[in-house]
Design a protein around this motif. Structure first.
Motif, PDB file in Angstrom:
ATOM      1  N   LYS A  36       3.857   6.170   2.365  1.00 36.65           N
ATOM      2  CA  LYS A  36       3.897   7.622   2.544  1.00 36.65           C
ATOM      3  C   LYS A  36       3.692   7.989   4.010  1.00 36.65           C
ATOM      4  O   LYS A  36       4.309   8.930   4.521  1.00 36.65           O
ATOM      5  CB  LYS A  36       2.835   8.308   1.677  1.00 36.65           C
ATOM      6  CG  LYS A  36       2.909   9.832   1.746  1.00 36.65           C
ATOM      7  CD  LYS A  36       1.967  10.507   0.773  1.00 36.65           C
ATOM      8  CE  LYS A  36       2.474  10.435  -0.635  1.00 36.65           C
ATOM      9  NZ  LYS A  36       1.660  11.244  -1.575  1.00 36.65           N
ATOM     10  N   ARG A  77       4.964  11.498  -5.583  1.00 39.38           N
ATOM     11  CA  ARG A  77       4.133  10.399  -6.065  1.00 39.38           C
ATOM     12  C   ARG A  77       4.859   9.089  -5.765  1.00 39.38           C
ATOM     13  O   ARG A  77       6.062   8.979  -5.992  1.00 39.38           O
ATOM     14  CB  ARG A  77       3.883  10.516  -7.577  1.00 39.38           C
ATOM     15  CG  ARG A  77       3.160  11.790  -7.988  1.00 39.38           C
ATOM     16  CD  ARG A  77       1.708  11.789  -7.521  1.00 39.38           C
ATOM     17  NE  ARG A  77       0.985  12.958  -8.010  1.00 39.38           N
ATOM     18  CZ  ARG A  77       0.877  14.100  -7.350  1.00 39.38           C
ATOM     19  NH1 ARG A  77       1.470  14.233  -6.172  1.00 39.38           N
ATOM     20  NH2 ARG A  77       0.189  15.113  -7.847  1.00 39.38           N
ATOM     21  N   LEU A  78       4.108   8.113  -5.269  1.00 39.95           N
ATOM     22  CA  LEU A  78       4.704   6.830  -4.899  1.00 39.95           C
ATOM     23  C   LEU A  78       4.017   5.689  -5.629  1.00 39.95           C
ATOM     24  O   LEU A  78       2.786   5.645  -5.707  1.00 39.95           O
ATOM     25  CB  LEU A  78       4.569   6.592  -3.394  1.00 39.95           C
ATOM     26  CG  LEU A  78       5.465   7.399  -2.459  1.00 39.95           C
ATOM     27  CD1 LEU A  78       5.037   7.191  -1.017  1.00 39.95           C
ATOM     28  CD2 LEU A  78       6.918   6.992  -2.629  1.00 39.95           C
ATOM     29  N   GLN A  79       4.801   4.776  -6.145  1.00 40.79           N
ATOM     30  CA  GLN A  79       4.292   3.509  -6.661  1.00 40.79           C
ATOM     31  C   GLN A  79       4.961   2.389  -5.875  1.00 40.79           C
ATOM     32  O   GLN A  79       6.179   2.412  -5.657  1.00 40.79           O
ATOM     33  CB  GLN A  79       4.594   3.360  -8.153  1.00 40.79           C
ATOM     34  CG  GLN A  79       3.776   4.282  -9.038  1.00 40.79           C
ATOM     35  CD  GLN A  79       4.095   4.071 -10.510  1.00 40.79           C
ATOM     36  OE1 GLN A  79       5.227   4.249 -10.947  1.00 40.79           O
ATOM     37  NE2 GLN A  79       3.097   3.674 -11.274  1.00 40.79           N
ATOM     38  N   PHE A  80       4.162   1.425  -5.467  1.00 41.31           N
ATOM     39  CA  PHE A  80       4.634   0.349  -4.588  1.00 41.31           C
ATOM     40  C   PHE A  80       4.064  -0.944  -5.159  1.00 41.31           C
ATOM     41  O   PHE A  80       2.901  -1.266  -4.960  1.00 41.31           O
ATOM     42  CB  PHE A  80       4.113   0.635  -3.179  1.00 41.31           C
ATOM     43  CG  PHE A  80       4.684  -0.239  -2.090  1.00 41.31           C
ATOM     44  CD1 PHE A  80       5.694  -1.154  -2.322  1.00 41.31           C
ATOM     45  CD2 PHE A  80       4.191  -0.124  -0.799  1.00 41.31           C
ATOM     46  CE1 PHE A  80       6.202  -1.937  -1.302  1.00 41.31           C
ATOM     47  CE2 PHE A  80       4.685  -0.899   0.237  1.00 41.31           C
ATOM     48  CZ  PHE A  80       5.690  -1.805  -0.019  1.00 41.31           C
ATOM     49  N   ILE A 121       9.681   0.040  -5.960  1.00 37.84           N
ATOM     50  CA  ILE A 121       9.133   1.283  -5.424  1.00 37.84           C
ATOM     51  C   ILE A 121       9.652   2.444  -6.266  1.00 37.84           C
ATOM     52  O   ILE A 121      10.861   2.552  -6.516  1.00 37.84           O
ATOM     53  CB  ILE A 121       9.520   1.461  -3.947  1.00 37.84           C
ATOM     54  CG1 ILE A 121       8.874   0.341  -3.112  1.00 37.84           C
ATOM     55  CG2 ILE A 121       9.095   2.832  -3.426  1.00 37.84           C
ATOM     56  CD1 ILE A 121       9.254   0.351  -1.650  1.00 37.84           C
ATOM     57  N   ARG A 148       0.824  -1.208   0.000  1.00 39.21           N
ATOM     58  CA  ARG A 148       0.000   0.000   0.000  1.00 39.21           C
ATOM     59  C   ARG A 148       0.861   1.262   0.000  1.00 39.21           C
ATOM     60  O   ARG A 148       1.574   1.533   0.970  1.00 39.21           O
ATOM     61  CB  ARG A 148      -0.923  -0.002   1.219  1.00 39.21           C
ATOM     62  CG  ARG A 148      -1.857  -1.202   1.267  1.00 39.21           C
ATOM     63  CD  ARG A 148      -2.707  -1.173   2.512  1.00 39.21           C
ATOM     64  NE  ARG A 148      -3.563  -0.001   2.541  1.00 39.21           N
ATOM     65  CZ  ARG A 148      -4.109   0.498   3.644  1.00 39.21           C
ATOM     66  NH1 ARG A 148      -3.861  -0.061   4.809  1.00 39.21           N
ATOM     67  NH2 ARG A 148      -4.881   1.560   3.584  1.00 39.21           N
ATOM     68  N   PRO A 149       0.797   2.054  -1.074  1.00 40.12           N
ATOM     69  CA  PRO A 149       1.558   3.309  -1.118  1.00 40.12           C
ATOM     70  C   PRO A 149       1.202   4.255   0.025  1.00 40.12           C
ATOM     71  O   PRO A 149       2.055   5.012   0.487  1.00 40.12           O
ATOM     72  CB  PRO A 149       1.165   3.909  -2.478  1.00 40.12           C
ATOM     73  CG  PRO A 149       0.728   2.743  -3.301  1.00 40.12           C
ATOM     74  CD  PRO A 149       0.087   1.789  -2.339  1.00 40.12           C
ATOM     75  N   THR A 150      -0.061   4.203   0.484  1.00 41.80           N
ATOM     76  CA  THR A 150      -0.457   5.090   1.586  1.00 41.80           C
ATOM     77  C   THR A 150       0.307   4.757   2.865  1.00 41.80           C
ATOM     78  O   THR A 150       0.662   5.654   3.633  1.00 41.80           O
ATOM     79  CB  THR A 150      -1.966   4.982   1.853  1.00 41.80           C
ATOM     80  OG1 THR A 150      -2.330   3.597   2.004  1.00 41.80           O
ATOM     81  CG2 THR A 150      -2.763   5.582   0.714  1.00 41.80           C
TER      82      THR A 150
END
Length: 336
Positions: A34, A80-83, A122, A29-31
């Motif tokens: 972060k 911005r995050l990608q996981f 990531i 989960r990117p959330t």
């Protein structure tokens, strides 16, 4: 502004799930990621004014902004995050979340988790037209912002994790960049990254221990890093997790009203018409552990990292001399 892709390897069981009810489905989960970055930024900062700190945090990670003469509005995060799972290295299974409780060997009480060896990709990125402007001298300039995020990410991998029970060394990951750091360099590397993140020389290395050189005693209303220690090398992760849980259980065996290593209890609301309110309406009383245990994989192998943050419960400071937390760390290192 470009992007940075960082392959990460799980080094301790990661219990990370989606928001769906019912069966727990493993999901990166990117959330959560972060949230970890925001938390590490917050505890690394030595700013005592929480309103200022929130404004800085909002500028760096997004959030709600408001002023005396304007309506509240949402500011988008520059980051911005990608996981994502790496399809070439998928390691999933079931393990006990709490080793001192779930000792059976039949799988009962075990939960789905990503196992050590699982790989994630990531990606950190910023849009070309990202709106960002530093609002204090301690914040990075826009041209240096991506590098700053990368430093924060790597620091977060050292002192935190993803998923459940992360303050007890679950959900830890490493990267190739971290694996290039030697044991001799690690404490100084952590100190340098902390000072980069908080924007001033707030931390120093003394005899291989990372100490807050700007006294955290001036901050009385929130957790802030007091000290970071590196433990002895780990040969078996499962055995080490058992030591952590046994040490936590040993701490709880000493009856106290509050524990500086963290606790959760139920506090009953006041009685209504002479009768206590329903259990579901009890107010939870919780202190997230001010003694954070994590794992890092560097050149020489796996090592525990112990991060002590200021212990504050409902405005009351606990364990001012760190005796309770240091005993907890000693119990882990000695083991049973």
């Amino acid at each position: 502004m470009g992007s940075i892709q960082i392959p990460c390897k799980v080094i301790s069981p990661m219990f990370s799930y989606g928001n769906g009810k019912g069966i727990k489905k493993l999901e990166p989960r990117p959330t959560e990621l972060k949230g970890l970055l925001r938390y590490v930024y917050r505890i690394a900062s030595v700013e005592s004014d929480t309103e200022k700190l929130y404004k800085w945090e909002t500028a760096l990670f997004g959030g709600q902004t408001s002023g005396a003469t304007e309506k509240a509005k949402i500011k988008a995060s520059p980051l911005r995050l990608q996981f994502q799972e790496n399809k070439s290295r998928r390691c999933k299974g079931k393990q006990s979340l709490r080793r001192h409780v779930d000792k059976n060997t039949n799988g009962n009480g075990c939960m789905p988790c990503y196992l050590p060896g699982m790989m994630f990709d990531i990606t950190l990125s910023m849009l070309p037209r990202t709106e960002y402007k530093p609002i204090t001298s301690g914040m990075p300039e826009k041209k240096n912002l991506m590098s700053w995020y990368q430093d924060l990410f790597l620091l977060s991998m050292v002192i935190g994790g993803i998923g459940r029970r992360t303050r007890r060394a679950r959900g830890c990951m490493t990267t190739q960049m971290l694996k290039e750091i030697s044991r001799k360099e690690l404490s100084e590397w952590i100190t340098q990254r902390l000072n980069i993140i908080c924007g001033c020389e707030a931390y120093q290395t003394q005899e291989d221990i990372v100490d807050a050189s700007l006294s955290p005693n001036q901050i009385t209303n929130r957790p802030v890093i007091e000290q970071i220690r590196i433990g002895r090398p780990i040969s078996n992760v499962d055995d080490y997790l058992m030591k952590i849980d046994n040490a936590a259980h040993k701490t709880r065996a000493i009856k106290r009203d509050k524990y500086a290593t963290g606790f959760t209890k139920q506090k009953q609301k006041q009685k209504q018409n002479g009768k206590p309110k329903h259990r579901s309406k009890c107010l939870p009383n919780r202190l997230a552990s001010p003694a954070i245990v994590s794992l890092v994989e560097i050149k020489e192998g796996l090592f525990p990292v112990y991060t002590l943050v200021k212990a504050i419960y409902n405005g009351e400071p606990l364990d001012l001399e760190r005796q309770e937390r240091m005993q907890f760390l000693q119990d882990i290192e000695v083991g049973e």
